[in-house]
Motif scaffolding. Structure first.
Motif, PDB file in Angstrom:
ATOM      1  N   ASN A   7     -13.167 -12.081 -19.325  1.00 47.17           N
ATOM      2  CA  ASN A   7     -12.531 -13.013 -18.398  1.00 47.17           C
ATOM      3  C   ASN A   7     -11.054 -12.656 -18.237  1.00 47.17           C
ATOM      4  O   ASN A   7     -10.427 -12.158 -19.177  1.00 47.17           O
ATOM      5  N   VAL A   8     -10.502 -12.937 -17.060  1.00 45.96           N
ATOM      6  CA  VAL A   8      -9.147 -12.494 -16.746  1.00 45.96           C
ATOM      7  C   VAL A   8      -8.329 -13.615 -16.114  1.00 45.96           C
ATOM      8  O   VAL A   8      -8.820 -14.329 -15.240  1.00 45.96           O
ATOM      9  N   ALA A   9      -7.091 -13.753 -16.571  1.00 44.41           N
ATOM     10  CA  ALA A   9      -6.073 -14.515 -15.842  1.00 44.41           C
ATOM     11  C   ALA A   9      -4.975 -13.521 -15.476  1.00 44.41           C
ATOM     12  O   ALA A   9      -4.667 -12.619 -16.266  1.00 44.41           O
ATOM     13  N   HIS A  10      -4.393 -13.668 -14.300  1.00 42.62           N
ATOM     14  CA  HIS A  10      -3.519 -12.614 -13.777  1.00 42.62           C
ATOM     15  C   HIS A  10      -2.122 -13.133 -13.475  1.00 42.62           C
ATOM     16  O   HIS A  10      -1.948 -14.180 -12.843  1.00 42.62           O
ATOM     17  N   LEU A  11      -1.120 -12.381 -13.929  1.00 39.76           N
ATOM     18  CA  LEU A  11       0.279 -12.642 -13.611  1.00 39.76           C
ATOM     19  C   LEU A  11       0.755 -11.669 -12.540  1.00 39.76           C
ATOM     20  O   LEU A  11       0.411 -10.486 -12.572  1.00 39.76           O
ATOM     21  N   ALA A  12       1.544 -12.163 -11.598  1.00 35.95           N
ATOM     22  CA  ALA A  12       2.187 -11.288 -10.620  1.00 35.95           C
ATOM     23  C   ALA A  12       3.428 -10.687 -11.267  1.00 35.95           C
ATOM     24  O   ALA A  12       4.258 -11.406 -11.824  1.00 35.95           O
ATOM     25  N   GLY A  13       3.561  -9.374 -11.212  1.00 43.37           N
ATOM     26  CA  GLY A  13       4.651  -8.696 -11.904  1.00 43.37           C
ATOM     27  C   GLY A  13       5.884  -8.504 -11.032  1.00 43.37           C
ATOM     28  O   GLY A  13       5.794  -7.900  -9.958  1.00 43.37           O
ATOM     29  N   HIS A  14       7.020  -8.977 -11.505  1.00 34.66           N
ATOM     30  CA  HIS A  14       8.269  -8.813 -10.757  1.00 34.66           C
ATOM     31  C   HIS A  14       8.566  -7.346 -10.498  1.00 34.66           C
ATOM     32  O   HIS A  14       9.001  -6.962  -9.405  1.00 34.66           O
ATOM     33  N   GLY A  15       8.350  -6.488 -11.498  1.00 31.62           N
ATOM     34  CA  GLY A  15       8.659  -5.073 -11.330  1.00 31.62           C
ATOM     35  C   GLY A  15       7.835  -4.430 -10.232  1.00 31.62           C
ATOM     36  O   GLY A  15       8.359  -3.667  -9.404  1.00 31.62           O
ATOM     37  N   SER A  16       6.530  -4.725 -10.207  1.00 27.45           N
ATOM     38  CA  SER A  16       5.667  -4.173  -9.154  1.00 27.45           C
ATOM     39  C   SER A  16       6.077  -4.691  -7.783  1.00 27.45           C
ATOM     40  O   SER A  16       6.045  -3.951  -6.788  1.00 27.45           O
TER      41      SER A  16
ATOM     42  N   ARG B  23       0.803  -1.216   0.000  1.00 28.66           N
ATOM     43  CA  ARG B  23       0.000   0.000   0.000  1.00 28.66           C
ATOM     44  C   ARG B  23       0.842   1.275   0.000  1.00 28.66           C
ATOM     45  O   ARG B  23       0.502   2.263  -0.634  1.00 28.66           O
ATOM     46  N   GLU B  24       1.957   1.240   0.729  1.00 30.06           N
ATOM     47  CA  GLU B  24       2.774   2.446   0.828  1.00 30.06           C
ATOM     48  C   GLU B  24       3.489   2.782  -0.479  1.00 30.06           C
ATOM     49  O   GLU B  24       4.046   3.868  -0.628  1.00 30.06           O
ATOM     50  N   ARG B  25       3.483   1.844  -1.445  1.00 29.07           N
ATOM     51  CA  ARG B  25       4.149   2.080  -2.729  1.00 29.07           C
ATOM     52  C   ARG B  25       3.160   2.287  -3.862  1.00 29.07           C
ATOM     53  O   ARG B  25       3.560   2.418  -5.019  1.00 29.07           O
ATOM     54  N   GLN B  26       1.882   2.305  -3.583  1.00 30.99           N
ATOM     55  CA  GLN B  26       0.907   2.325  -4.668  1.00 30.99           C
ATOM     56  C   GLN B  26       1.010   3.576  -5.531  1.00 30.99           C
ATOM     57  O   GLN B  26       0.853   3.506  -6.754  1.00 30.99           O
ATOM     58  N   ARG B  27       1.295   4.699  -4.935  1.00 30.56           N
ATOM     59  CA  ARG B  27       1.409   5.925  -5.742  1.00 30.56           C
ATOM     60  C   ARG B  27       2.662   5.905  -6.607  1.00 30.56           C
ATOM     61  O   ARG B  27       2.683   6.496  -7.696  1.00 30.56           O
ATOM     62  N   MET B  28       3.708   5.210  -6.155  1.00 29.57           N
ATOM     63  CA  MET B  28       4.876   5.020  -7.007  1.00 29.57           C
ATOM     64  C   MET B  28       4.484   4.199  -8.240  1.00 29.57           C
ATOM     65  O   MET B  28       4.937   4.467  -9.361  1.00 29.57           O
ATOM     66  N   LEU B  29       3.613   3.212  -8.034  1.00 30.05           N
ATOM     67  CA  LEU B  29       3.177   2.387  -9.151  1.00 30.05           C
ATOM     68  C   LEU B  29       2.282   3.162 -10.113  1.00 30.05           C
ATOM     69  O   LEU B  29       2.191   2.824 -11.294  1.00 30.05           O
ATOM     70  N   ASP B  30       1.610   4.194  -9.622  1.00 29.69           N
ATOM     71  CA  ASP B  30       0.876   5.073 -10.535  1.00 29.69           C
ATOM     72  C   ASP B  30       1.803   5.588 -11.634  1.00 29.69           C
ATOM     73  O   ASP B  30       1.418   5.678 -12.806  1.00 29.69           O
ATOM     74  N   GLU B  31       3.012   5.945 -11.244  1.00 36.58           N
ATOM     75  CA  GLU B  31       3.971   6.490 -12.214  1.00 36.58           C
ATOM     76  C   GLU B  31       4.518   5.396 -13.128  1.00 36.58           C
ATOM     77  O   GLU B  31       4.622   5.579 -14.333  1.00 36.58           O
ATOM     78  N   SER B  32       4.870   4.238 -12.546  1.00 33.71           N
ATOM     79  CA  SER B  32       5.445   3.172 -13.366  1.00 33.71           C
ATOM     80  C   SER B  32       4.418   2.593 -14.332  1.00 33.71           C
ATOM     81  O   SER B  32       4.781   2.047 -15.374  1.00 33.71           O
TER      82      SER B  32
ATOM     83  N   ARG C  32       9.121  -5.756  -6.905  1.00 35.60           N
ATOM     84  CA  ARG C  32      10.421  -5.177  -6.523  1.00 35.60           C
ATOM     85  C   ARG C  32      10.267  -3.728  -6.070  1.00 35.60           C
ATOM     86  O   ARG C  32      10.879  -3.307  -5.076  1.00 35.60           O
ATOM     87  N   LEU C  33       9.459  -2.959  -6.794  1.00 36.61           N
ATOM     88  CA  LEU C  33       9.211  -1.576  -6.388  1.00 36.61           C
ATOM     89  C   LEU C  33       8.537  -1.526  -5.017  1.00 36.61           C
ATOM     90  O   LEU C  33       8.821  -0.633  -4.212  1.00 36.61           O
ATOM     91  N   SER C  34       7.663  -2.469  -4.745  1.00 36.45           N
ATOM     92  CA  SER C  34       6.991  -2.507  -3.453  1.00 36.45           C
ATOM     93  C   SER C  34       7.979  -2.748  -2.322  1.00 36.45           C
ATOM     94  O   SER C  34       7.901  -2.111  -1.264  1.00 36.45           O
ATOM     95  N   VAL C  35       8.895  -3.658  -2.529  1.00 43.46           N
ATOM     96  CA  VAL C  35       9.828  -4.048  -1.465  1.00 43.46           C
ATOM     97  C   VAL C  35      11.029  -3.104  -1.391  1.00 43.46           C
ATOM     98  O   VAL C  35      11.483  -2.748  -0.302  1.00 43.46           O
ATOM     99  N   MET C  36      11.534  -2.658  -2.549  1.00 39.82           N
ATOM    100  CA  MET C  36      12.805  -1.940  -2.593  1.00 39.82           C
ATOM    101  C   MET C  36      12.676  -0.488  -3.044  1.00 39.82           C
ATOM    102  O   MET C  36      13.678   0.234  -3.052  1.00 39.82           O
ATOM    103  N   GLY C  37      11.490  -0.064  -3.442  1.00 40.98           N
ATOM    104  CA  GLY C  37      11.369   1.289  -3.961  1.00 40.98           C
ATOM    105  C   GLY C  37      12.216   1.464  -5.206  1.00 40.98           C
ATOM    106  O   GLY C  37      12.299   0.575  -6.049  1.00 40.98           O
ATOM    107  N   SER C  38      12.862   2.606  -5.318  1.00 37.68           N
ATOM    108  CA  SER C  38      13.691   2.882  -6.505  1.00 37.68           C
ATOM    109  C   SER C  38      15.140   2.458  -6.320  1.00 37.68           C
ATOM    110  O   SER C  38      16.005   2.820  -7.125  1.00 37.68           O
ATOM    111  N   ASP C  39      15.449   1.706  -5.279  1.00 39.30           N
ATOM    112  CA  ASP C  39      16.804   1.213  -5.017  1.00 39.30           C
ATOM    113  C   ASP C  39      17.280   0.374  -6.197  1.00 39.30           C
ATOM    114  O   ASP C  39      16.632  -0.601  -6.586  1.00 39.30           O
TER     115      ASP C  39
ATOM    116  N   ALA D  15       7.842 -14.007  -0.733  1.00 32.84           N
ATOM    117  CA  ALA D  15       6.593 -14.156   0.016  1.00 32.84           C
ATOM    118  C   ALA D  15       5.428 -13.538  -0.744  1.00 32.84           C
ATOM    119  O   ALA D  15       4.308 -14.073  -0.739  1.00 32.84           O
ATOM    120  N   MET D  16       5.675 -12.411  -1.429  1.00 38.19           N
ATOM    121  CA  MET D  16       4.613 -11.782  -2.217  1.00 38.19           C
ATOM    122  C   MET D  16       4.216 -12.661  -3.397  1.00 38.19           C
ATOM    123  O   MET D  16       3.028 -12.776  -3.728  1.00 38.19           O
TER     124      MET D  16
END
Length: 255
Positions: A146-155, A106-115, A157-164, A178-179
């Motif tokens: 109908n939808v099938a969903h992939l978990a995105g590595h980039g999202s 949740r704390e990174r969601q606005r960063m994902l708005d940009e990405s 990584r940004l969630s865990v590490m930010g822009s590091d 874990a995610m």
């Protein structure tokens, strides 16, 4: 027999590789209930009948590489995505190229708005952080496709590490794993990578393999926007064509 809809006089291409054949298609309760030989057409009737003379009848197409998960959260997504339906697409696989709208912190969601600006129709309110929450939001809102969903590595990584731009610590890598594990348990079909974009472009094969192992343990797939698609790129220092090296990289990660 009475059906909701009967599609008459079409040529069926069922997607199995079998030869095309003529048949009437009967639909009941929104599902295909019967294929009727034209010689037996009089045995079935429909509350609605569609004449498909000169047309093909086929199952809905699956768009395997879509970014429409960035449009789905919008209430009027059905109107935006209508052209896909008009072309016969009834299912898409979202979350490609490492950019998915779930899972996220949740704390990174606005960063994902940009990405996600290249994928999104417009910004939306984040009402979820995991795949289960995203699915619940879509169920409440209603779905046009109908939808099938992939978990995105980039999202992830940004969630865990930010822009590091460094390599993840052992703790950060465990958090990313874990995610992925939670995403797969929630119904994701696999993991996607986008190695031509930040932050995927800085991820090394060992990091990608560590996450891919988690997806594989849940019988998930691995998809990737490769690091290079041309003979020369910024990502490799080699006389070997870089697109070949990029394919080898992901083949090794997959192994």
């Amino acid at each position: 027999m009475e059906y909701d809809v009967v599609v008459r006089n079409g040529v069926v291409v069922d997607g199995s590789g079998a030869p095309r054949f003529k048949a009437d298609v009967a639909i009941k309760d929104r599902k295909i209930a019967a294929l009727i030989d034209p010689a037996d057409a009089a045995t079935a009737s429909g509350a609605r009948e569609i004449d498909a003379t000169g047309l093909m009848i086929a199952p809905g197409f699956i768009d395997l590489h879509s970014h429409s998960d960035w449009v789905l959260p919008i209430a009027d997504h059905g109107q935006i995505l209508k052209p896909f339906l008009l072309q016969g697409v009834t299912t898409f696989v979202g979350g490609n190229c490492g950019f998915s709208v779930a899972p996220v912190m949740r704390e990174r969601q606005r960063m994902l708005d940009e990405s996600g600006r290249l994928c999104a129709e417009r910004k939306f309110d984040w009402e979820w952080d995991d795949v289960a929450g995203f699915a619940a939001h879509l169920k409440r809102q209603g779905l046009a496709l109908n939808v099938a969903h992939l978990a995105g590595h980039g999202s992830i990584r940004l969630s865990v590490m930010g822009s590091d731009s460094g390599e993840p610590s052992a703790e950060q890598l465990r958090a990313m794993q874990a995610m992925v594990e939670r995403a797969m348990a929630d119904g994701a079909v696999g993991l996607s990578c986008g190695l031509g974009y930040f932050p995927g472009m800085i991820a090394k094969p060992a990091e990608l393999a560590a996450l891919a192992r988690v997806a594989a343990a849940a019988n998930g797939v691995l998809t990737s926007h490769l690091r290079a698609y041309s003979e020369r790129s910024l990502f490799f220092d080699s006389r070997t064509p870089h697109n070949i090296l990029a394919v080898r990289e992901m083949a090794n990660v997959a192994r």
